[in-house]
Design an enzyme around this catalytic site. Sequence first.
Site, PDB file in Angstrom:
ATOM      1  N   ASN A  54       0.811  -1.213   0.000  1.00  0.00           N
ATOM      2  CA  ASN A  54       0.000   0.000   0.000  1.00  0.00           C
ATOM      3  C   ASN A  54       0.845   1.264   0.000  1.00  0.00           C
ATOM      4  O   ASN A  54       0.345   2.351  -0.325  1.00  0.00           O
ATOM      5  CB  ASN A  54      -0.946   0.004   1.204  1.00  0.00           C
ATOM      6  CG  ASN A  54      -2.304  -0.573   0.862  1.00  0.00           C
ATOM      7  OD1 ASN A  54      -3.123   0.059   0.202  1.00  0.00           O
ATOM      8  ND2 ASN A  54      -2.543  -1.798   1.299  1.00  0.00           N
TER       9      ASN A  54
ATOM     10  N   ASN B 113      -7.541  -9.491   2.127  1.00  0.00           N
ATOM     11  CA  ASN B 113      -8.427  -8.436   1.637  1.00  0.00           C
ATOM     12  C   ASN B 113      -9.749  -8.978   1.091  1.00  0.00           C
ATOM     13  O   ASN B 113      -9.986 -10.188   1.078  1.00  0.00           O
ATOM     14  CB  ASN B 113      -7.711  -7.587   0.577  1.00  0.00           C
ATOM     15  CG  ASN B 113      -7.300  -8.413  -0.642  1.00  0.00           C
ATOM     16  OD1 ASN B 113      -7.934  -9.393  -1.000  1.00  0.00           O
ATOM     17  ND2 ASN B 113      -6.212  -7.988  -1.290  1.00  0.00           N
ATOM     18  N   ILE B 114     -10.586  -8.058   0.629  1.00  0.00           N
ATOM     19  CA  ILE B 114     -11.948  -8.415   0.203  1.00  0.00           C
ATOM     20  C   ILE B 114     -11.949  -9.364  -0.991  1.00  0.00           C
ATOM     21  O   ILE B 114     -12.869 -10.179  -1.139  1.00  0.00           O
ATOM     22  CB  ILE B 114     -12.782  -7.155  -0.130  1.00  0.00           C
ATOM     23  CG1 ILE B 114     -12.138  -6.363  -1.286  1.00  0.00           C
ATOM     24  CG2 ILE B 114     -12.973  -6.288   1.103  1.00  0.00           C
ATOM     25  CD1 ILE B 114     -13.002  -5.224  -1.803  1.00  0.00           C
TER      26      ILE B 114
ATOM     27  N   CYS C  81      -7.328  -1.083   9.019  1.00  0.00           N
ATOM     28  CA  CYS C  81      -6.892  -1.887   7.879  1.00  0.00           C
ATOM     29  C   CYS C  81      -6.437  -0.891   6.821  1.00  0.00           C
ATOM     30  O   CYS C  81      -5.625  -0.021   7.121  1.00  0.00           O
ATOM     31  CB  CYS C  81      -8.003  -2.817   7.394  1.00  0.00           C
ATOM     32  SG  CYS C  81      -9.633  -2.045   7.190  1.00  0.00           S
TER      33      CYS C  81
ATOM     34  N   ASP D  65      -8.814   1.070   4.585  1.00  0.00           N
ATOM     35  CA  ASP D  65      -9.747   2.196   4.663  1.00  0.00           C
ATOM     36  C   ASP D  65     -10.521   2.252   5.973  1.00  0.00           C
ATOM     37  O   ASP D  65     -11.207   3.230   6.247  1.00  0.00           O
ATOM     38  CB  ASP D  65     -10.728   2.142   3.487  1.00  0.00           C
ATOM     39  CG  ASP D  65     -10.025   2.418   2.164  1.00  0.00           C
ATOM     40  OD1 ASP D  65      -9.455   3.508   2.022  1.00  0.00           O
ATOM     41  OD2 ASP D  65     -10.034   1.534   1.281  1.00  0.00           O
TER      42      ASP D  65
ATOM     43  N   TRP E 136     -13.109   0.358   7.007  1.00  0.00           N
ATOM     44  CA  TRP E 136     -14.554   0.084   7.013  1.00  0.00           C
ATOM     45  C   TRP E 136     -14.882  -1.399   6.791  1.00  0.00           C
ATOM     46  O   TRP E 136     -16.042  -1.773   6.739  1.00  0.00           O
ATOM     47  CB  TRP E 136     -15.284   0.941   5.981  1.00  0.00           C
ATOM     48  CG  TRP E 136     -14.690   0.978   4.590  1.00  0.00           C
ATOM     49  CD1 TRP E 136     -14.279  -0.076   3.829  1.00  0.00           C
ATOM     50  CD2 TRP E 136     -14.438   2.158   3.816  1.00  0.00           C
ATOM     51  NE1 TRP E 136     -13.794   0.360   2.633  1.00  0.00           N
ATOM     52  CE2 TRP E 136     -13.877   1.734   2.574  1.00  0.00           C
ATOM     53  CE3 TRP E 136     -14.650   3.518   4.014  1.00  0.00           C
ATOM     54  CZ2 TRP E 136     -13.521   2.619   1.559  1.00  0.00           C
ATOM     55  CZ3 TRP E 136     -14.289   4.393   3.006  1.00  0.00           C
ATOM     56  CH2 TRP E 136     -13.733   3.958   1.794  1.00  0.00           C
ATOM     57  N   ASP E 137     -13.868  -2.258   6.661  1.00  0.00           N
ATOM     58  CA  ASP E 137     -14.117  -3.688   6.469  1.00  0.00           C
ATOM     59  C   ASP E 137     -13.548  -4.505   7.634  1.00  0.00           C
ATOM     60  O   ASP E 137     -14.246  -4.786   8.603  1.00  0.00           O
ATOM     61  CB  ASP E 137     -13.517  -4.161   5.141  1.00  0.00           C
ATOM     62  CG  ASP E 137     -14.273  -3.621   3.939  1.00  0.00           C
ATOM     63  OD1 ASP E 137     -15.511  -3.588   3.990  1.00  0.00           O
ATOM     64  OD2 ASP E 137     -13.624  -3.224   2.956  1.00  0.00           O
ATOM     65  N   ARG E 138     -12.296  -4.872   7.545  1.00  0.00           N
ATOM     66  CA  ARG E 138     -11.668  -5.683   8.599  1.00  0.00           C
ATOM     67  C   ARG E 138     -11.639  -4.952   9.934  1.00  0.00           C
ATOM     68  O   ARG E 138     -11.725  -5.579  10.997  1.00  0.00           O
ATOM     69  CB  ARG E 138     -10.252  -6.063   8.165  1.00  0.00           C
ATOM     70  CG  ARG E 138     -10.206  -7.058   7.036  1.00  0.00           C
ATOM     71  CD  ARG E 138      -8.846  -7.163   6.382  1.00  0.00           C
ATOM     72  NE  ARG E 138      -8.598  -6.053   5.473  1.00  0.00           N
ATOM     73  CZ  ARG E 138      -7.573  -5.999   4.616  1.00  0.00           C
ATOM     74  NH1 ARG E 138      -6.708  -7.004   4.566  1.00  0.00           N
ATOM     75  NH2 ARG E 138      -7.410  -4.957   3.821  1.00  0.00           N
TER      76      ARG E 138
ATOM     77  N   ARG F 140     -20.525  -3.768  -1.036  1.00  0.00           N
ATOM     78  CA  ARG F 140     -20.097  -5.122  -0.673  1.00  0.00           C
ATOM     79  C   ARG F 140     -21.165  -6.176  -0.998  1.00  0.00           C
ATOM     80  O   ARG F 140     -20.840  -7.316  -1.320  1.00  0.00           O
ATOM     81  CB  ARG F 140     -19.755  -5.182   0.819  1.00  0.00           C
ATOM     82  CG  ARG F 140     -18.554  -4.324   1.220  1.00  0.00           C
ATOM     83  CD  ARG F 140     -17.264  -4.845   0.612  1.00  0.00           C
ATOM     84  NE  ARG F 140     -16.129  -3.994   0.973  1.00  0.00           N
ATOM     85  CZ  ARG F 140     -15.568  -3.113   0.157  1.00  0.00           C
ATOM     86  NH1 ARG F 140     -16.031  -2.968  -1.083  1.00  0.00           N
ATOM     87  NH2 ARG F 140     -14.552  -2.383   0.546  1.00  0.00           N
TER      88      ARG F 140
END
Length: 584
Positions: A273, A298-299, A361, A363, A365-367, A407
């Site tokens: 990143n 990741n997603i 993580c 951003d 908003w996920d993990r 998502r």
Amino acid sequence: MVKNVVPLLPGEKLVDDSIKDITYFCPYSRPMTGKLYITNFKIYFVEATKSDQSVPFIINLPLCTVSRVVKVGQANSGPRQNVAKNPYGIEITCKNLRNLRFGFVLKQENQQRRAIFDKLQEMCFPSSHKMPVFAFFYKEEFDEEASGWSLYKAHTEYTRLGLPVEGWRFTKANSKYELCETYPNLLAVPSAASDDDLAKVAQHRSSNRIPALSWIHPESNATITRSSQPLVGMANKRSREDERYLHLILEANPHAHKLLIYDARPQTNAVANLTRGGGYEFSDAYTTSDLVFCNIHNIHVMRESLRKLQEVCYGQNQNEKHFLANLEQTAWLHHIKLILAAATRIADRVESGKSSVLVHCSDGWDRTSQLTSLAMIMLDSYYRTLEGFMVLVEKEWLSFGHKFAQRIGHGDKTHTDSERSPVFVQFIDCVWQIYRQFRTAFEFNEKFLILILDNLYSCLFGTFLHNCERERKEVKRKTKSLWSLVMANREEYLNALYVSAYQHHVILPIAAARHLELWTAHYTRWNPASKCQEAIDERHKELLTIRDMMMKKVEELELELAAKKLSVPSSPDGGANLTPGSVV
């Protein structure tokens, strides 16, 4: 007459005539011929049966649960015996892993197939056709007391956590979503950080997602905060304001000497990143922090893992002999293990080590939502109650901007969209894994978790629509909340084995592979071979009834005992009067 055949919700209506003599090709039994109905909310298939036969087989599928609709088979498919293998009709792939095939066996209706395909393309993907989802037409009335939209109030929840408290304050710097458009309008931040400081910190964090308070320990003041990655980049950029801000988070906890930063990503991903302007906290810049990588992928990796899981559960080449080996190759439970292990580590450090923790993580908003919310479930028994869990989802997922619309792909026909990923599904799976290990610590039951996932896809409610609190403002006025349904039918979702003695107890699950299981009640429920012999829901209701009876009996006996004690006269010296012959 049709309304008697097809149960309609308030606001639901049929959008086309029924399709007769259509055959559902069930992979687990014989083909079934019947009628197919399409409403503005669901696909409804009813098997044609004789009047003296048993209850017909029914499929009730919300339209927005559909991920893809394709035509299958050829107009002239050859010998009759090949029809079942390659039926002439349509195949429907669903987001909940279910696959459905409908075809025409009696005669190959090309025009009828085209009409069904076109109608399903229009109705299953309203967003792609600039149409609203059904949630905006749903007219069910719930009591005002059971209004799910008023369940979560950020200030009330922060107050329950003990705020304002020394070291932390509320800020309205984001009241108009100008600081960060994907964050809630009310934030809790270090007291020593001014609103001007927040704006400078936001410039150094991806998507302006500054470190903000999620949870604070009631005794030690150890905290869980969340953010996105710092914008370090290849030039190794630094922000004095961001470095100072993290130090203020540490100083708000009198017991900690280092701020623990849990980066949910594998280290190689975090390093990669840097080339895209992101990165992580270098130790030479953040001298009062320790960085830990959690190795959660990741997603895109998670999306592929779910696709493999679908193949194992419902693929054409299912093999019971190699089921466990095939399941292992999906890596689904491996990913669940890594998420649970990281969340357990965080909870342990906050509770036992009295450490303050920052989670992020890429951003945030996920993990990040997975780890903060799971750790909070372990640490705070309130989030293990029915109401508390709904508040947790509202706070850590909805208000902090998990991108549900992207998502899940609500009403969108682009099933190959790289933004889709089962992040929230994994969170609910992790909750179920903890529930399995501490079944008496949760007030809610498994049915409640499945209800949440079903309505994650259905678009019956406005709860999971859009990507953040800012986008959801209008939704709350025009749709119903899933939590309204839950509160109106509260008894349906209570765990009969719940013991309130677990209140204020911290629970730390074992995240080892041998303690994890595939959640068959959710993932393989469409396979009749995996169904329980006994109806769990009915058994739970029976247990709840027995529990209520026993509690009532205990209360009666306690009242009877109290009445007997009052009826025994006391002597002047404080003892009970003894009759002649009494033994002392």
